[in-house]
Design an enzyme around this catalytic site. Sequence first.
Site, PDB file in Angstrom:
ATOM      1  N   VAL A  17       0.827  -1.211   0.000  1.00 14.98           N
ATOM      2  CA  VAL A  17       0.000   0.000   0.000  1.00 14.98           C
ATOM      3  C   VAL A  17       0.857   1.256   0.000  1.00 14.98           C
ATOM      4  O   VAL A  17       0.636   2.180  -0.790  1.00 14.98           O
ATOM      5  CB  VAL A  17      -0.954  -0.003   1.223  1.00 14.98           C
ATOM      6  N   THR A 123      -5.473  -0.547   7.489  1.00 20.69           N
ATOM      7  CA  THR A 123      -6.817  -0.966   7.880  1.00 20.69           C
ATOM      8  C   THR A 123      -6.823  -1.225   9.385  1.00 20.69           C
ATOM      9  O   THR A 123      -6.072  -2.076   9.873  1.00 20.69           O
ATOM     10  CB  THR A 123      -7.212  -2.240   7.109  1.00 20.69           C
ATOM     11  N   LEU A 153      -7.153  -0.415  -2.743  1.00 19.50           N
ATOM     12  CA  LEU A 153      -6.467  -0.980  -3.911  1.00 19.50           C
ATOM     13  C   LEU A 153      -6.423  -2.504  -3.843  1.00 19.50           C
ATOM     14  O   LEU A 153      -6.520  -3.091  -2.769  1.00 19.50           O
ATOM     15  CB  LEU A 153      -5.051  -0.415  -4.026  1.00 19.50           C
ATOM     16  N   ASN A 208     -14.691  -5.090   2.714  1.00 16.62           N
ATOM     17  CA  ASN A 208     -13.997  -6.378   2.581  1.00 16.62           C
ATOM     18  C   ASN A 208     -14.867  -7.530   3.075  1.00 16.62           C
ATOM     19  O   ASN A 208     -14.869  -8.615   2.491  1.00 16.62           O
ATOM     20  CB  ASN A 208     -12.663  -6.353   3.322  1.00 16.62           C
ATOM     21  N   ALA A 252     -16.886 -18.943  -8.420  1.00 15.18           N
ATOM     22  CA  ALA A 252     -16.658 -20.034  -7.462  1.00 15.18           C
ATOM     23  C   ALA A 252     -15.228 -20.550  -7.610  1.00 15.18           C
ATOM     24  O   ALA A 252     -14.644 -20.494  -8.685  1.00 15.18           O
ATOM     25  CB  ALA A 252     -17.652 -21.160  -7.729  1.00 15.18           C
ATOM     26  N   GLY A 253     -14.667 -21.042  -6.532  1.00 12.36           N
ATOM     27  CA  GLY A 253     -13.305 -21.559  -6.584  1.00 12.36           C
ATOM     28  C   GLY A 253     -12.914 -22.164  -5.254  1.00 12.36           C
ATOM     29  O   GLY A 253     -13.774 -22.623  -4.491  1.00 12.36           O
ATOM     30  N   GLY A 257      -8.083 -15.741  -0.460  1.00 11.66           N
ATOM     31  CA  GLY A 257      -6.864 -15.767   0.349  1.00 11.66           C
ATOM     32  C   GLY A 257      -6.340 -14.358   0.461  1.00 11.66           C
ATOM     33  O   GLY A 257      -7.119 -13.395   0.400  1.00 11.66           O
ATOM     34  N   CYS A 260      -5.633  -9.472   3.173  1.00 10.05           N
ATOM     35  CA  CYS A 260      -6.671  -8.535   3.629  1.00 10.05           C
ATOM     36  C   CYS A 260      -7.987  -9.199   4.012  1.00 10.05           C
ATOM     37  O   CYS A 260      -8.463  -9.012   5.127  1.00 10.05           O
ATOM     38  CB  CYS A 260      -6.905  -7.485   2.562  1.00 10.05           C
ATOM     39  N   ARG A 327       0.819 -14.099   1.367  1.00 14.42           N
ATOM     40  CA  ARG A 327       0.091 -14.039   2.641  1.00 14.42           C
ATOM     41  C   ARG A 327      -1.312 -14.618   2.442  1.00 14.42           C
ATOM     42  O   ARG A 327      -2.032 -14.226   1.536  1.00 14.42           O
ATOM     43  CB  ARG A 327       0.013 -12.583   3.144  1.00 14.42           C
TER      44      ARG A 327
HETATM   45  N1  LIG Z   1      -2.059  -5.204   0.590  1.00 15.76           N
HETATM   46  C1  LIG Z   1      -3.260  -4.815   0.222  1.00 15.76           C
HETATM   47  O1  LIG Z   1      -3.825  -5.239  -0.802  1.00 15.76           O
HETATM   48  C2  LIG Z   1      -4.017  -3.814   1.061  1.00 15.76           C
HETATM   49  C3  LIG Z   1      -5.135  -3.167   0.519  1.00 15.76           C
HETATM   50  C4  LIG Z   1      -5.815  -2.230   1.296  1.00 15.76           C
HETATM   51  C5  LIG Z   1      -5.388  -1.988   2.598  1.00 15.76           C
HETATM   52  N2  LIG Z   1      -4.319  -2.652   3.103  1.00 15.76           N
HETATM   53  C6  LIG Z   1      -3.891  -2.344   4.474  1.00 15.76           C
HETATM   54  O2  LIG Z   1      -2.741  -1.494   4.390  1.00 15.76           O
HETATM   55  C7  LIG Z   1      -1.835  -1.779   5.457  1.00 15.76           C
HETATM   56  C8  LIG Z   1      -0.473  -2.124   4.894  1.00 15.76           C
HETATM   57  O3  LIG Z   1      -0.588  -3.317   4.153  1.00 15.76           O
HETATM   58  P1  LIG Z   1       0.590  -3.804   3.195  1.00 15.76           P
HETATM   59  O4  LIG Z   1       0.052  -4.979   2.463  1.00 15.76           O
HETATM   60  O5  LIG Z   1       1.125  -2.646   2.432  1.00 15.76           O
HETATM   61  O6  LIG Z   1       1.663  -4.269   4.296  1.00 15.76           O
HETATM   62  P2  LIG Z   1       3.207  -4.614   4.057  1.00 15.76           P
HETATM   63  O7  LIG Z   1       3.551  -5.583   5.103  1.00 15.76           O
HETATM   64  O8  LIG Z   1       3.456  -4.931   2.631  1.00 15.76           O
HETATM   65  O9  LIG Z   1       3.966  -3.223   4.372  1.00 15.76           O
HETATM   66  C9  LIG Z   1       4.086  -2.651   5.628  1.00 15.76           C
HETATM   67  C10 LIG Z   1       5.404  -1.896   5.677  1.00 15.76           C
HETATM   68  O10 LIG Z   1       5.450  -1.118   6.875  1.00 15.76           O
HETATM   69  C11 LIG Z   1       6.772  -1.133   7.369  1.00 15.76           C
HETATM   70  N3  LIG Z   1       6.769  -0.722   8.774  1.00 15.76           N
HETATM   71  C12 LIG Z   1       6.372  -1.422   9.861  1.00 15.76           C
HETATM   72  N4  LIG Z   1       6.498  -0.656  10.973  1.00 15.76           N
HETATM   73  C13 LIG Z   1       6.952   0.555  10.572  1.00 15.76           C
HETATM   74  C14 LIG Z   1       7.274   1.759  11.243  1.00 15.76           C
HETATM   75  N5  LIG Z   1       7.117   1.881  12.560  1.00 15.76           N
HETATM   76  N6  LIG Z   1       7.726   2.807  10.525  1.00 15.76           N
HETATM   77  C15 LIG Z   1       7.889   2.696   9.182  1.00 15.76           C
HETATM   78  N7  LIG Z   1       7.594   1.571   8.490  1.00 15.76           N
HETATM   79  C16 LIG Z   1       7.150   0.517   9.180  1.00 15.76           C
HETATM   80  C17 LIG Z   1       7.233  -2.556   7.108  1.00 15.76           C
HETATM   81  O11 LIG Z   1       8.654  -2.650   7.154  1.00 15.76           O
HETATM   82  C18 LIG Z   1       6.634  -2.808   5.728  1.00 15.76           C
HETATM   83  O12 LIG Z   1       7.536  -2.437   4.699  1.00 15.76           O
HETATM   84  C19 LIG Z   1      -2.484  -2.909   6.267  1.00 15.76           C
HETATM   85  O13 LIG Z   1      -3.207  -2.356   7.316  1.00 15.76           O
HETATM   86  C20 LIG Z   1      -3.427  -3.540   5.269  1.00 15.76           C
HETATM   87  O14 LIG Z   1      -4.526  -4.168   5.881  1.00 15.76           O
HETATM   88  C21 LIG Z   1      -3.613  -3.549   2.364  1.00 15.76           C
END
Ligand SMILES: NC(=O)c1ccc[n+]([C@@H]2O[C@H](COP(=O)([O-])OP(=O)(O)OC[C@H]3O[C@@H](n4cnc5c(N)ncnc54)[C@H](O)[C@@H]3O)[C@@H](O)[C@H]2O)c1
Length: 429
Positions: A17, A123, A153, A208, A252-253, A257, A260, A327
């Site tokens: 994100v 989130t 996204l 979600n 269906a599938g 996973g 999120c 994940r």
């Molecule tokens: N991945 C998705 O499709 C998606 C979509 C919508 C919302 N989200 C939400 O967005 C958030 C991030 O998800 P993601 O998939 O990008 O996670 P991610 O694990 O890919 O990235 C998180 C990043 O934060 C960094 N981090 C952790 N602690 C930190 C700190 N104190 N200071 C600076 N950086 C730090 C980590 O090193 C890592 O690079 C989550 O809450 C997730 O639920 C994710």
Amino acid sequence: MATEQREPIAVIGAGYVGLVTAVGFSELGNDVWCVDIDAEKIAMLRGGGVPIYEPGLDQAITANRERLHFTTDLGEALERARLLFVAVGTPPTYSGDADLSAVHDVVDSMPTSDRHALVMKSTVPVGTGAAIKRIFHECGKPDFSYVSCPEFLKEGSALEDFRRPDRVVVGDDGGWAGQAVVDLYAPLEAPLVRTDVASAEMIKLASNAFLATKISFINEIANVCEETGADVLQVAQGVGLDARIGPRFLRAGIGYGGSCFTKDVSALKQLAANTGYHFQLLNAVIEVNELQKRRVLGKLERRLGSLVGQEIALLGVAFKPNTDDMRGASSRILHARLLADGAMVRAYDPVAEDEARPLMQGARFARSALDALDGADACVLVTEWAEFAELDWSEVAKRMRGKVVVDGRNFLDREQVIAAGLIYEGIGR
Ligand SMILES: NC(=O)c1ccc[n+]([C@@H]2O[C@H](COP(=O)([O-])OP(=O)(O)OC[C@H]3O[C@@H](n4cnc5c(N)ncnc54)[C@H](O)[C@@H]3O)[C@@H](O)[C@H]2O)c1
């Protein structure tokens, strides 16, 4: 590209994100300070590398290089930017609640300021914004602003989703920061939803949870189709053309996973439970999803008998196509169950192999789909990568030792597979 002077911003957390948000705003003309505690990741980004696979991301980083500043130094970002987007991870805890420790690390590192705002993209459970504002008050930082701006996204099309969002949600309690976030997104001309903080937080979780419900619903219909002789593909088409329902998320599938859906559905269920409310529907959504992956084992056993010593090929292991994210990937559960039943697992994925190797120990990774299928007793299509639609099934039939093809995503051309002399097993057909 923008011609006016755009506001510099900071993005804290350079994951799926954070990185996409940083790159997206840099395309709009904003200077972006992208901060992460992972020094290796920042060094890689500084050196021109991209730590994740996301279509178009590397080109976009290169094209906007001069506006992207990768750093581990939060101080640098605080100096340059007043809007601090938070995109750190919020994984599930053992209890199913969201783990907010990374969010709180960020909150704790904020200085006293009436110039800065935290803009929450991570989130988080409903009530997190209110709790953070309370912390700011108690720690002598009452003028630090807070905005909820949840992210919608989808991995695999994340950059496109940034550029053309279905909507932008901005939740705040008044003050300068909410409007500043609205102004920042204005060039995208997306529908805007302005709310209070708690409602913005709930919009993300509810979205979600609804999508996961739709998937579990069609999977239940698929299972009943199998028992009654209906074809879920035809059923989904007929159902989805109802404008009140819509065709998306009716495929269906073997279940959803990813990081999120799994964690957000569980977080919403726990959030409700913590208030004393029993969210019954979500229990069923989660259970159906778990069972759906295991049904594949039943299909294999019905065709092969005991799985002991059988060579099973997994086509695709990423949780969905066009990402390397493992994940919550269904492949991990299948792999573990197959090994437990005595089968041998070989796997192929066009991009996720490096991520998958440490998570799927005991699996043999192949260089191509055909290599994985060579000598296999059965195969399971787990991830619907486009290249699997191009497979030459006559060639596959020659290479495989057995005949069973389980199409876990109803993605393959059933007639082609059968014409090659193989046995096709879809989901709900
Ligand atoms: N991945 C998705 O499709 C998606 C979509 C919508 C919302 N989200 C939400 O967005 C958030 C991030 O998800 P993601 O998939 O990008 O996670 P991610 O694990 O890919 O990235 C998180 C990043 O934060 C960094 N981090 C952790 N602690 C930190 C700190 N104190 N200071 C600076 N950086 C730090 C980590 O090193 C890592 O690079 C989550 O809450 C997730 O639920 C994710």
